[in-house]
Design a protein around this motif. Structure first.
Motif, PDB file in Angstrom:
ATOM      1  N   ILE A 100       0.839  -1.208   0.000  1.00  0.00           N
ATOM      2  CA  ILE A 100       0.000   0.000   0.000  1.00  0.00           C
ATOM      3  C   ILE A 100       0.869   1.252   0.000  1.00  0.00           C
ATOM      4  CG2 ILE A 100      -1.717   1.324   1.298  1.00  0.00           C
ATOM      5  CD1 ILE A 100      -2.738  -1.370   2.412  1.00  0.00           C
ATOM      6  N   SER A 101       1.956   1.200   0.755  1.00  0.00           N
ATOM      7  CA  SER A 101       2.821   2.365   0.912  1.00  0.00           C
ATOM      8  C   SER A 101       3.915   2.450  -0.144  1.00  0.00           C
ATOM      9  CB  SER A 101       3.472   2.335   2.297  1.00  0.00           C
ATOM     10  OG  SER A 101       4.374   1.235   2.415  1.00  0.00           O
ATOM     11  N   ALA A 102       3.953   1.495  -1.070  1.00  0.00           N
ATOM     12  CA  ALA A 102       5.004   1.441  -2.090  1.00  0.00           C
ATOM     13  C   ALA A 102       6.391   1.338  -1.462  1.00  0.00           C
ATOM     14  CB  ALA A 102       4.923   2.636  -3.034  1.00  0.00           C
ATOM     15  N   GLY A 103       6.504   0.473  -0.439  1.00  0.00           N
ATOM     16  CA  GLY A 103       7.800   0.156   0.128  1.00  0.00           C
ATOM     17  C   GLY A 103       8.293   1.115   1.184  1.00  0.00           C
ATOM     18  N   ARG A 104       7.383   1.580   2.070  1.00  0.00           N
ATOM     19  CA  ARG A 104       7.792   2.548   3.092  1.00  0.00           C
ATOM     20  C   ARG A 104       7.555   2.046   4.519  1.00  0.00           C
ATOM     21  NH1 ARG A 104       4.619   6.725   2.985  1.00  0.00           N
ATOM     22  NH2 ARG A 104       3.143   5.993   1.424  1.00  0.00           N
ATOM     23  N   LEU A 105       7.259   0.772   4.687  1.00  0.00           N
ATOM     24  CA  LEU A 105       6.996   0.251   6.029  1.00  0.00           C
ATOM     25  C   LEU A 105       8.283  -0.157   6.730  1.00  0.00           C
ATOM     26  CD1 LEU A 105       4.850  -0.742   8.161  1.00  0.00           C
ATOM     27  CD2 LEU A 105       5.237  -3.014   7.183  1.00  0.00           C
ATOM     28  N   ILE A 106       8.392   0.206   8.008  1.00  0.00           N
ATOM     29  CA  ILE A 106       9.382  -0.335   8.927  1.00  0.00           C
ATOM     30  C   ILE A 106       8.626  -1.235   9.895  1.00  0.00           C
ATOM     31  CG2 ILE A 106      10.962   0.200  10.822  1.00  0.00           C
ATOM     32  CD1 ILE A 106      11.627   2.813   9.364  1.00  0.00           C
ATOM     33  N   LEU A 107       9.064  -2.473  10.037  1.00  0.00           N
ATOM     34  CA  LEU A 107       8.374  -3.441  10.889  1.00  0.00           C
ATOM     35  C   LEU A 107       8.971  -3.381  12.294  1.00  0.00           C
ATOM     36  CD1 LEU A 107       6.340  -5.678  11.357  1.00  0.00           C
ATOM     37  CD2 LEU A 107       7.934  -7.291  10.281  1.00  0.00           C
ATOM     38  N   GLY A 108       8.409  -2.518  13.124  1.00  0.00           N
ATOM     39  CA  GLY A 108       8.858  -2.376  14.500  1.00  0.00           C
ATOM     40  C   GLY A 108       8.247  -3.442  15.386  1.00  0.00           C
ATOM     41  N   LEU A 109       9.077  -4.122  16.162  1.00  0.00           N
ATOM     42  CA  LEU A 109       8.642  -5.277  16.941  1.00  0.00           C
ATOM     43  C   LEU A 109       9.213  -5.241  18.350  1.00  0.00           C
ATOM     44  CD1 LEU A 109       9.368  -7.999  14.223  1.00  0.00           C
ATOM     45  CD2 LEU A 109       7.109  -7.136  14.854  1.00  0.00           C
ATOM     46  N   GLY A 110       8.443  -5.783  19.293  1.00  0.00           N
ATOM     47  CA  GLY A 110       8.905  -5.926  20.664  1.00  0.00           C
ATOM     48  C   GLY A 110       8.128  -7.008  21.378  1.00  0.00           C
ATOM     49  N   ALA A 111       8.566  -7.342  22.567  1.00  0.00           N
ATOM     50  CA  ALA A 111       7.991  -8.470  23.302  1.00  0.00           C
ATOM     51  C   ALA A 111       6.714  -8.123  24.045  1.00  0.00           C
ATOM     52  CB  ALA A 111       9.022  -9.025  24.288  1.00  0.00           C
ATOM     53  N   GLY A 112       6.448  -6.835  24.289  1.00  0.00           N
ATOM     54  CA  GLY A 112       5.249  -6.434  25.008  1.00  0.00           C
ATOM     55  C   GLY A 112       5.495  -6.241  26.488  1.00  0.00           C
TER      56      GLY A 112
END
Length: 271
Positions: A100-112
């Motif tokens: 959707i963003s044409a390749g602009r996503l950063i996949l931020g992740l954490g354990a919670g």
């Protein structure tokens, strides 16, 4: 330890709390117009400060809206809670927003960590250790699913991992992350970076391939106003930080404090 040279980038976390969505939409447009490099939301179900039952919006549906609304700025969660979604579903969500963003996503992740989210939505809270173990198990599943999807992502989706646990989290950063996010400053950050370097050596990885991201305050969760970038940003830059993030919450997203950091970025990047 200093990371490999790279351009300074400025991130802004627009916290989806205490505001109507229209105000958030306007803040996104203003931030992109200002020239912010990365827009972050967060992955919670209730506000983290102010009225605990105040207005709040869900992370990944917000990201989908931002993907359509924006055209230049990168977008992501700072950070997604691993516990809230099946990891393979999350990979598919990320791939879709990448397109959707044409390749602009950063996949931020954490354990919670925010116990109220877990209690109110029915997720087992466990312990800090069990959540980290679940996170470690999920990361390869996310990577495997991203490799299987049709169509595949438009690019290698950068993975950002937040947290500073030295035995588990930083090992996962060394193994899986393109970006490491921390709120540490000064000697504490220098120490964490030394630990990260040691994990990278054991993983056979160049620590310089990991972008170092540091939170420098803002208006929102902690209410701390960032210092002038020449005062706060320069020492962090010398340690290897290249992505500097600050936050703003509703109901009125006053983001003028970001402008000096954008000016500093441009000076540091030679433009």
């Amino acid at each position: 330890m200093t990371a490999a040279a790279g351009p300074v980038r400025i991130g802004l976390q627009l916290q989806p709390q205490h505001a109507d969505y229209g105000a958030l939409r306007e803040a996104v447009a203003a931030a992109e117009e200002m020239g912010v490099d990365v827009l972050f939301t967060w992955d919670h179900f209730f506000p983290l400060n102010g009225d605990p039952d105040g207005k709040h919006f869900e992370c990944w549906t917000v990201l989908a809206a931002w993907a359509e609304q924006t055209s230049r700025v990168e977008i992501g969660a700072l950070v997604t809670c691993n516990s809230y979604r099946n990891p393979q579903l999350l990979a598919d969500m990320a791939r879709t927003i990448d397109h959707i963003s044409a390749g602009r996503l950063i996949l931020g992740l954490g354990a919670g960590w925010f116990e109220r989210d877990y209690a109110e939505y029915g997720y087992p809270f466990g312990t800090a250790g069990s959540r980290l173990d679940d996170f470690a198990a999920a990361l390869p599943l996310i990577e495997e699913r991203l490799d299987k999807l049709n169509p595949p992502p438009t690019r290698h989706v950068p993975v950002l991992i937040g947290g500073g646990g030295e035995k588990k989290t930083l090992r996962l950063v060394a193994r899986h992350a393109d970006i490491w996010h921390s709120f540490e400053q000064g000697e504490a950050l220098a120490h964490k970076l030394d630990v990260l370097r040691e994990h990278c050596e054991r993983e056979g990885r160049d620590v310089g391939d990991i972008e170092i991201s540091v939170g420098v305050g803002g208006r929102g969760r902690d209410g701390r106003q960032p210092e002038a970038p020449e005062i706060e940003g320069a020492p962090l830059y010398d340690l290897g930080a290249r992505l500097f993030s600050m936050g703003a919450g509703g109901p009125a997203y006053d983001i003028g404090f970001v402008q000096p950091w954008l000016d500093w970025r441009d000076a540091m990047n030679g433009g």
